[in-house]
Design a protein around this motif. Sequence first.
Motif, PDB file in Angstrom:
ATOM      1  N   ILE A  10       5.506  -3.894  -7.884  1.00 22.19           N
ATOM      2  CA  ILE A  10       4.353  -4.805  -7.805  1.00 22.19           C
ATOM      3  C   ILE A  10       3.080  -4.001  -7.583  1.00 22.19           C
ATOM      4  CG2 ILE A  10       3.281  -6.620  -6.397  1.00 22.19           C
ATOM      5  CD1 ILE A  10       5.935  -7.971  -6.228  1.00 22.19           C
ATOM      6  N   TYR A  11       3.141  -3.012  -6.683  1.00 16.76           N
ATOM      7  CA  TYR A  11       1.971  -2.164  -6.455  1.00 16.76           C
ATOM      8  C   TYR A  11       1.540  -1.476  -7.752  1.00 16.76           C
ATOM      9  CZ  TYR A  11       1.926  -2.475  -1.350  1.00 16.76           C
ATOM     10  OH  TYR A  11       1.811  -2.909  -0.063  1.00 16.76           O
ATOM     11  N   ALA A  12       2.522  -0.965  -8.503  1.00 18.62           N
ATOM     12  CA  ALA A  12       2.206  -0.268  -9.754  1.00 18.62           C
ATOM     13  C   ALA A  12       1.570  -1.235 -10.759  1.00 18.62           C
ATOM     14  CB  ALA A  12       3.474   0.357 -10.334  1.00 18.62           C
ATOM     15  N   ALA A  13       2.100  -2.466 -10.815  1.00 20.09           N
ATOM     16  CA  ALA A  13       1.560  -3.464 -11.744  1.00 20.09           C
ATOM     17  C   ALA A  13       0.120  -3.829 -11.376  1.00 20.09           C
ATOM     18  CB  ALA A  13       2.443  -4.713 -11.741  1.00 20.09           C
ATOM     19  N   ILE A  14      -0.143  -3.990 -10.063  1.00 16.68           N
ATOM     20  CA  ILE A  14      -1.495  -4.323  -9.602  1.00 16.68           C
ATOM     21  C   ILE A  14      -2.451  -3.182  -9.962  1.00 16.68           C
ATOM     22  CG2 ILE A  14      -2.931  -4.763  -7.558  1.00 16.68           C
ATOM     23  CD1 ILE A  14      -1.008  -7.026  -8.105  1.00 16.68           C
ATOM     24  N   TRP A  15      -1.994  -1.958  -9.723  1.00 21.58           N
ATOM     25  CA  TRP A  15      -2.818  -0.773 -10.012  1.00 21.58           C
ATOM     26  C   TRP A  15      -3.162  -0.717 -11.505  1.00 21.58           C
ATOM     27  CZ3 TRP A  15      -0.824   3.596 -12.819  1.00 21.58           C
ATOM     28  CH2 TRP A  15      -1.687   4.699 -12.850  1.00 21.58           C
ATOM     29  N   ALA A  16      -2.150  -0.934 -12.364  1.00 24.25           N
ATOM     30  CA  ALA A  16      -2.374  -0.890 -13.812  1.00 24.25           C
ATOM     31  C   ALA A  16      -3.353  -1.995 -14.231  1.00 24.25           C
ATOM     32  CB  ALA A  16      -1.053  -1.032 -14.554  1.00 24.25           C
ATOM     33  N   THR A  17      -3.188  -3.196 -13.657  1.00 25.46           N
ATOM     34  CA  THR A  17      -4.083  -4.309 -13.986  1.00 25.46           C
ATOM     35  C   THR A  17      -5.517  -3.980 -13.574  1.00 25.46           C
ATOM     36  OG1 THR A  17      -2.228  -5.750 -13.449  1.00 25.46           O
ATOM     37  CG2 THR A  17      -4.349  -6.815 -13.798  1.00 25.46           C
ATOM     38  N   LEU A  18      -5.677  -3.396 -12.369  1.00 24.62           N
ATOM     39  CA  LEU A  18      -7.021  -3.058 -11.883  1.00 24.62           C
ATOM     40  C   LEU A  18      -7.688  -2.037 -12.806  1.00 24.62           C
ATOM     41  CD1 LEU A  18      -6.396  -2.795  -8.025  1.00 24.62           C
ATOM     42  CD2 LEU A  18      -7.742  -4.532  -9.202  1.00 24.62           C
ATOM     43  N   LEU A  19      -6.920  -1.038 -13.239  1.00 24.13           N
ATOM     44  CA  LEU A  19      -7.491  -0.024 -14.130  1.00 24.13           C
ATOM     45  C   LEU A  19      -7.857  -0.639 -15.482  1.00 24.13           C
ATOM     46  CD1 LEU A  19      -5.468   3.268 -13.583  1.00 24.13           C
ATOM     47  CD2 LEU A  19      -7.757   2.678 -12.801  1.00 24.13           C
ATOM     48  N   ALA A  20      -6.968  -1.493 -16.009  1.00 25.39           N
ATOM     49  CA  ALA A  20      -7.237  -2.148 -17.294  1.00 25.39           C
ATOM     50  C   ALA A  20      -8.498  -2.999 -17.203  1.00 25.39           C
ATOM     51  CB  ALA A  20      -6.030  -3.001 -17.702  1.00 25.39           C
ATOM     52  N   MET A  21      -8.645  -3.730 -16.071  1.00 27.48           N
ATOM     53  CA  MET A  21      -9.820  -4.596 -15.881  1.00 27.48           C
ATOM     54  C   MET A  21     -11.109  -3.758 -15.810  1.00 27.48           C
ATOM     55  SD  MET A  21      -9.336  -7.761 -15.945  1.00 27.48           S
ATOM     56  CE  MET A  21      -7.826  -8.413 -16.608  1.00 27.48           C
ATOM     57  N   PHE A  56      -2.819  -5.412  -2.061  1.00 29.47           N
ATOM     58  CA  PHE A  56      -2.994  -4.143  -1.350  1.00 29.47           C
ATOM     59  C   PHE A  56      -3.249  -4.384   0.135  1.00 29.47           C
ATOM     60  CE2 PHE A  56      -4.343  -1.378  -5.228  1.00 29.47           C
ATOM     61  CZ  PHE A  56      -3.020  -1.308  -5.606  1.00 29.47           C
ATOM     62  N   MET A  57      -4.095  -5.378   0.466  1.00 32.12           N
ATOM     63  CA  MET A  57      -4.362  -5.663   1.876  1.00 32.12           C
ATOM     64  C   MET A  57      -3.297  -6.589   2.446  1.00 32.12           C
ATOM     65  SD  MET A  57      -8.507  -6.056   1.783  1.00 32.12           S
ATOM     66  CE  MET A  57      -9.001  -5.630   3.441  1.00 32.12           C
ATOM     67  N   GLY A  58      -2.435  -7.104   1.575  1.00 31.52           N
ATOM     68  CA  GLY A  58      -1.304  -7.907   2.039  1.00 31.52           C
ATOM     69  C   GLY A  58      -1.661  -9.273   2.586  1.00 31.52           C
ATOM     70  N   ALA A  59      -2.846  -9.821   2.204  1.00 34.85           N
ATOM     71  CA  ALA A  59      -3.242 -11.129   2.719  1.00 34.85           C
ATOM     72  C   ALA A  59      -2.225 -12.203   2.335  1.00 34.85           C
ATOM     73  CB  ALA A  59      -4.628 -11.504   2.192  1.00 34.85           C
ATOM     74  N   LYS A  60      -1.545 -11.994   1.197  1.00 30.52           N
ATOM     75  CA  LYS A  60      -0.545 -12.947   0.727  1.00 30.52           C
ATOM     76  C   LYS A  60       0.614 -13.060   1.720  1.00 30.52           C
ATOM     77  CE  LYS A  60       1.745 -13.869  -3.742  1.00 30.52           C
ATOM     78  NZ  LYS A  60       3.091 -14.223  -3.323  1.00 30.52           N
ATOM     79  N   TYR A  61       0.854 -11.979   2.465  1.00 31.12           N
ATOM     80  CA  TYR A  61       2.036 -11.949   3.335  1.00 31.12           C
ATOM     81  C   TYR A  61       1.691 -12.059   4.815  1.00 31.12           C
ATOM     82  CZ  TYR A  61       3.405  -9.903  -1.100  1.00 31.12           C
ATOM     83  OH  TYR A  61       3.579  -9.677  -2.437  1.00 31.12           O
ATOM     84  N   THR A  62       0.401 -12.292   5.137  1.00 32.94           N
ATOM     85  CA  THR A  62       0.014 -12.381   6.552  1.00 32.94           C
ATOM     86  C   THR A  62       0.250 -13.802   7.062  1.00 32.94           C
ATOM     87  OG1 THR A  62      -2.228 -12.847   5.852  1.00 32.94           O
ATOM     88  CG2 THR A  62      -1.748 -10.572   6.484  1.00 32.94           C
TER      89      THR A  62
ATOM     90  N   SER B  85      -6.625   3.397  -3.602  1.00 31.32           N
ATOM     91  CA  SER B  85      -6.091   2.204  -2.953  1.00 31.32           C
ATOM     92  C   SER B  85      -4.585   2.101  -3.165  1.00 31.32           C
ATOM     93  CB  SER B  85      -6.769   0.946  -3.503  1.00 31.32           C
ATOM     94  OG  SER B  85      -7.793   0.525  -2.633  1.00 31.32           O
ATOM     95  N   LEU B  86      -4.122   2.489  -4.369  1.00 30.13           N
ATOM     96  CA  LEU B  86      -2.676   2.475  -4.634  1.00 30.13           C
ATOM     97  C   LEU B  86      -1.959   3.447  -3.704  1.00 30.13           C
ATOM     98  CD1 LEU B  86      -0.197   1.641  -6.436  1.00 30.13           C
ATOM     99  CD2 LEU B  86      -0.673   3.728  -7.719  1.00 30.13           C
ATOM    100  N   THR B  87      -2.477   4.692  -3.611  1.00 34.36           N
ATOM    101  CA  THR B  87      -1.786   5.679  -2.778  1.00 34.36           C
ATOM    102  C   THR B  87      -1.846   5.265  -1.305  1.00 34.36           C
ATOM    103  OG1 THR B  87      -3.782   7.047  -2.657  1.00 34.36           O
ATOM    104  CG2 THR B  87      -2.197   7.591  -4.372  1.00 34.36           C
ATOM    105  N   MET B  88      -2.955   4.617  -0.896  1.00 33.86           N
ATOM    106  CA  MET B  88      -3.058   4.130   0.481  1.00 33.86           C
ATOM    107  C   MET B  88      -2.017   3.041   0.737  1.00 33.86           C
ATOM    108  SD  MET B  88      -4.168   3.915   3.483  1.00 33.86           S
ATOM    109  CE  MET B  88      -5.613   4.888   3.804  1.00 33.86           C
ATOM    110  N   ALA B  89      -1.874   2.100  -0.236  1.00 29.95           N
ATOM    111  CA  ALA B  89      -0.888   1.021  -0.080  1.00 29.95           C
ATOM    112  C   ALA B  89       0.522   1.607   0.024  1.00 29.95           C
ATOM    113  CB  ALA B  89      -0.984   0.050  -1.251  1.00 29.95           C
TER     114      ALA B  89
END
Lengths: 95, 227
Positions: A10-21, A56-62, B85-89
């Motif tokens: 999931i982290y990798a997918a978020i990272w890829a989406t952020l870069l694409a955006m 990344f900040m995990g607000a979804k899971y707080t 941010s990815l590496t921090m996470a």
Amino acid sequence: MAEHTVPKKIYAAIWATLLAMTLITTLVAFVDLGRFNTVVALAIATFKASLVVLFFMGAKYTPRLTRVVIICGIFFLGLLLAFSMVDYLTRLWPA
Amino acid sequence: MSHSTEAGTVPHPALQVPYRDLDQQRETATLGMFVFLLTELMMFGGLFCAYLVYRTLYFPSFQEGSKHMDLAIGAVNTAVLICSSLTMALGVQAAQKGRSKAIVSWMAVTLLFGCTFLVLKGVEYYQHWRAHEVPGLGFDLASSTAGVDIARVQLFFVLYFIMTGLHALHMLIGIGLVTWITICAGKGRYTEGYHNPVENVGLYWHFVDLVWIYLFPLLYLISRTRT
């Protein structure tokens, strides 16, 4: 209750989406969309920011209390921006 | 997994009064960190508000100012911060699993990205300096469009330097905090049960990334095509 750990995929997918955006928003800046350049750029920025806050900040899971506090903060920022703009945008209106 | 301290079990050394268990202590620490970050949000919010108001009032001058931004560096820096941010996470995740060596590695990579950002930002500031685009210090636009008010373009650069400068200051503080986390993780200070500092420094780092996610389109992108 153990802490929720997010799968690395999931982290990798978020990272890829952020870069694409980032790539998309940069390319769109070269296309003349009139007023919509700003709208598109800010919509993409808000989408990116939501991904960072939720995953990344995990607000979804707080716990719910933390989420309420986050939403309150964003609400007050919105209030600051909206009311300031309402003031400045209407100053030049004929009385 | 439970860290509760029923009679007969030894409480975790990191557990403080008045918390029931480590989970409750961690949730409280996270909540406190978010409250702090919201005060930061309001501080940056004031600057964003000033930018929004003056951009609306002096649109042609702000459009001119945006044309003097180095889009390539801005875009690369955005990507650099997203990678950090990815590496921090991943570093925070390593902390949640109590893997000290992995924390140290991810934090070191994060530091590298953070320093890359600041070096690129420095290059950009130097370019502005060379192009006489620093307000108050011989500000002079050589290649400006006719009919643009130089004083108002200068206002754009004032806001640009304050906003990116405050952001860069946050990056510097972040680099200091990540260095501290790396050293403590190297000493094996963080465990599966106790790693609040890692999580909270992570939240701070992501927040600084968030500010840049908005600074990039507002300063570099949105005024490029309109004529």
